[in-house]
Design a protein around this motif. Sequence first.
Motif, PDB file in Angstrom:
ATOM      1  N   PHE A 160      -4.025  -7.701 -13.092  1.00  0.00           N
ATOM      2  CA  PHE A 160      -4.940  -8.190 -12.057  1.00  0.00           C
ATOM      3  C   PHE A 160      -4.751  -7.462 -10.730  1.00  0.00           C
ATOM      4  N   PHE A 161      -3.538  -6.935 -10.488  1.00  0.00           N
ATOM      5  CA  PHE A 161      -3.249  -6.188  -9.262  1.00  0.00           C
ATOM      6  C   PHE A 161      -2.726  -4.797  -9.614  1.00  0.00           C
ATOM      7  N   PRO A 162      -3.587  -3.931 -10.111  1.00  0.00           N
ATOM      8  CA  PRO A 162      -3.132  -2.579 -10.467  1.00  0.00           C
ATOM      9  C   PRO A 162      -2.825  -1.767  -9.203  1.00  0.00           C
ATOM     10  N   GLY A 163      -1.890  -0.842  -9.334  1.00  0.00           N
ATOM     11  CA  GLY A 163      -1.588   0.046  -8.212  1.00  0.00           C
ATOM     12  C   GLY A 163      -0.740  -0.558  -7.121  1.00  0.00           C
ATOM     13  N   LEU A 164      -0.003  -1.632  -7.420  1.00  0.00           N
ATOM     14  CA  LEU A 164       0.890  -2.191  -6.405  1.00  0.00           C
ATOM     15  C   LEU A 164       1.966  -1.171  -6.041  1.00  0.00           C
ATOM     16  N   ILE A 165       2.220  -1.032  -4.744  1.00  0.00           N
ATOM     17  CA  ILE A 165       3.224  -0.075  -4.294  1.00  0.00           C
ATOM     18  C   ILE A 165       4.616  -0.554  -4.702  1.00  0.00           C
ATOM     19  N   ARG A 166       5.511   0.390  -4.935  1.00  0.00           N
ATOM     20  CA  ARG A 166       6.864   0.052  -5.372  1.00  0.00           C
ATOM     21  C   ARG A 166       7.839   0.157  -4.194  1.00  0.00           C
ATOM     22  N   ILE A 167       8.709  -0.854  -4.096  1.00  0.00           N
ATOM     23  CA  ILE A 167       9.696  -0.923  -3.025  1.00  0.00           C
ATOM     24  C   ILE A 167      11.075  -0.710  -3.632  1.00  0.00           C
ATOM     25  N   PHE A 168      11.867   0.172  -2.998  1.00  0.00           N
ATOM     26  CA  PHE A 168      13.230   0.429  -3.451  1.00  0.00           C
ATOM     27  C   PHE A 168      14.206   0.127  -2.304  1.00  0.00           C
ATOM     28  N   GLY A 169      15.427  -0.226  -2.679  1.00  0.00           N
ATOM     29  CA  GLY A 169      16.469  -0.401  -1.672  1.00  0.00           C
ATOM     30  C   GLY A 169      16.710  -1.830  -1.237  1.00  0.00           C
ATOM     31  N   ILE A 170      16.121  -2.813  -1.914  1.00  0.00           N
ATOM     32  CA  ILE A 170      16.378  -4.211  -1.559  1.00  0.00           C
ATOM     33  C   ILE A 170      17.730  -4.627  -2.140  1.00  0.00           C
ATOM     34  N   ALA A 171      18.623  -5.033  -1.264  1.00  0.00           N
ATOM     35  CA  ALA A 171      19.981  -5.363  -1.708  1.00  0.00           C
ATOM     36  C   ALA A 171      20.304  -6.843  -1.572  1.00  0.00           C
TER      37      ALA A 171
ATOM     38  N   ALA B  54      -0.267  -1.650   7.190  1.00  0.00           N
ATOM     39  CA  ALA B  54      -0.689  -0.369   7.748  1.00  0.00           C
ATOM     40  C   ALA B  54      -1.284   0.539   6.665  1.00  0.00           C
ATOM     41  N   LEU B  55      -0.720   0.516   5.471  1.00  0.00           N
ATOM     42  CA  LEU B  55      -1.256   1.328   4.367  1.00  0.00           C
ATOM     43  C   LEU B  55      -2.662   0.870   3.989  1.00  0.00           C
ATOM     44  N   ARG B  56      -2.882  -0.435   3.976  1.00  0.00           N
ATOM     45  CA  ARG B  56      -4.192  -0.954   3.598  1.00  0.00           C
ATOM     46  C   ARG B  56      -5.269  -0.610   4.622  1.00  0.00           C
ATOM     47  N   SER B  57      -4.887  -0.491   5.878  1.00  0.00           N
ATOM     48  CA  SER B  57      -5.869  -0.182   6.914  1.00  0.00           C
ATOM     49  C   SER B  57      -6.012   1.315   7.170  1.00  0.00           C
ATOM     50  N   SER B  58      -5.208   2.145   6.488  1.00  0.00           N
ATOM     51  CA  SER B  58      -5.273   3.595   6.696  1.00  0.00           C
ATOM     52  C   SER B  58      -6.500   4.178   6.005  1.00  0.00           C
ATOM     53  N   GLU B  59      -6.832   5.398   6.396  1.00  0.00           N
ATOM     54  CA  GLU B  59      -8.015   6.048   5.827  1.00  0.00           C
ATOM     55  C   GLU B  59      -7.784   6.442   4.377  1.00  0.00           C
TER      56      GLU B  59
ATOM     57  N   ASN C 115       2.910   5.893  -2.923  1.00  0.00           N
ATOM     58  CA  ASN C 115       3.137   4.896  -3.980  1.00  0.00           C
ATOM     59  C   ASN C 115       4.560   4.354  -4.005  1.00  0.00           C
ATOM     60  N   GLU C 116       5.428   4.834  -3.073  1.00  0.00           N
ATOM     61  CA  GLU C 116       6.805   4.345  -3.020  1.00  0.00           C
ATOM     62  C   GLU C 116       7.231   4.164  -1.571  1.00  0.00           C
ATOM     63  N   ILE C 117       7.992   3.102  -1.325  1.00  0.00           N
ATOM     64  CA  ILE C 117       8.645   2.882  -0.037  1.00  0.00           C
ATOM     65  C   ILE C 117      10.126   2.613  -0.310  1.00  0.00           C
ATOM     66  N   HIS C 118      10.993   3.367   0.387  1.00  0.00           N
ATOM     67  CA  HIS C 118      12.432   3.217   0.218  1.00  0.00           C
ATOM     68  C   HIS C 118      13.026   2.659   1.505  1.00  0.00           C
ATOM     69  N   LEU C 119      13.637   1.466   1.401  1.00  0.00           N
ATOM     70  CA  LEU C 119      14.296   0.866   2.559  1.00  0.00           C
ATOM     71  C   LEU C 119      15.714   1.415   2.657  1.00  0.00           C
TER      72      LEU C 119
ATOM     73  N   MET D 253      16.206   4.743   8.586  1.00  0.00           N
ATOM     74  CA  MET D 253      15.734   5.926   7.866  1.00  0.00           C
ATOM     75  C   MET D 253      14.792   5.571   6.712  1.00  0.00           C
ATOM     76  N   THR D 254      14.113   4.469   6.805  1.00  0.00           N
ATOM     77  CA  THR D 254      13.143   4.081   5.780  1.00  0.00           C
ATOM     78  C   THR D 254      12.118   5.201   5.590  1.00  0.00           C
ATOM     79  N   TYR D 255      11.835   5.514   4.339  1.00  0.00           N
ATOM     80  CA  TYR D 255      10.881   6.601   4.078  1.00  0.00           C
ATOM     81  C   TYR D 255       9.959   6.217   2.925  1.00  0.00           C
ATOM     82  N   CYS D 256       8.896   6.999   2.764  1.00  0.00           N
ATOM     83  CA  CYS D 256       7.957   6.794   1.666  1.00  0.00           C
ATOM     84  C   CYS D 256       7.757   8.100   0.919  1.00  0.00           C
ATOM     85  N   ARG D 257       7.204   7.989  -0.284  1.00  0.00           N
ATOM     86  CA  ARG D 257       6.883   9.170  -1.098  1.00  0.00           C
ATOM     87  C   ARG D 257       5.440   9.073  -1.570  1.00  0.00           C
ATOM     88  N   ALA D 258       4.812  10.222  -1.678  1.00  0.00           N
ATOM     89  CA  ALA D 258       3.441  10.291  -2.163  1.00  0.00           C
ATOM     90  C   ALA D 258       3.447  10.622  -3.644  1.00  0.00           C
ATOM     91  N   LYS D 259       2.344  10.350  -4.288  1.00  0.00           N
ATOM     92  CA  LYS D 259       2.224  10.598  -5.725  1.00  0.00           C
ATOM     93  C   LYS D 259       2.374  12.086  -6.028  1.00  0.00           C
TER      94      LYS D 259
END
Length: 297
Positions: A169-180, A206-211, A218-222, A227-233
Amino acid sequence: MSDSEYTPSPFEDYPGDAGAPESTGADTSGGSRMQPEGSGSWKALLVILLSVFAGLAGLAYYASHWKKEIVVREVVIEGARVIPRVELVSELNGFVGRNLQDIDVAELRERLLGIPYIRNVSVSRELNGIIRVRVAERVPIALTLFRGSRMVIDEEGLLLPETREVTAFFPGLIRIFGIARASDYGRGVKKLTVSDSTQIRDLIGALRSSEYAGLLINEIHLVAGGMTYCRAKGSPTRFILGSEGNFKEKLKKFEIFWQKVVSKKGLDHFDAVDLRFRDRVFTRGYESPDIQQEVSL
């Protein structure tokens, strides 16, 4: 005629009886008095009211006995989209065929709230033999891996088990890494820390409102230390966002950098791209990871 032979006229009044009514010999005390005006209408109204109250009492008695004979013929569920059907069925199946009046809706509601994906629920009994369950579900915003288990993060920062229904029902959910860390929320559910939950919610907003950054990332690393960063497909590059906020501005720089640089040099040319600084971007390549290069936007 002499005065001694005077005969009184029948039309003359006797002395002392002037104006006195002629007695008929009948008793006029009491029996001939008029009834008070309106007494009959009050009696009629009282009779009508007593009849109405008796009828209502009879209907109430009949209705109470009629209700006791109603059995549950169906359980209707509304609002459930991602909750596995088997969970709801296992909780509600046993009510069909039972007496409707014996169903404790408050107890049933508390039981249903034990299902992780139910945020709120109302339960009502209907006289046609239906139990109606209206469900308000939690809204997933991301996926994560927490202590070896695949989990879903909702808008309130709760960790819920990932299911096929959610991913369908929610395809394409972004993945979060680094939750401890996560604390007990109750009913077997964990909740993220306030800082992690706020950061994830702001980033996804912010991602939902971006162009088009939301279509690429598709990834966010906490990472601790800002130094939180993201990665593109399809790209191994770390796009550093930090944890100080202003994510809309940083994602706009990401989009400009992607158009001006990545589209020309390729997806795997950079090890890291730092988006934390105003009006400029610092990059680090794979060949010289210790050397940063500034790119003006």
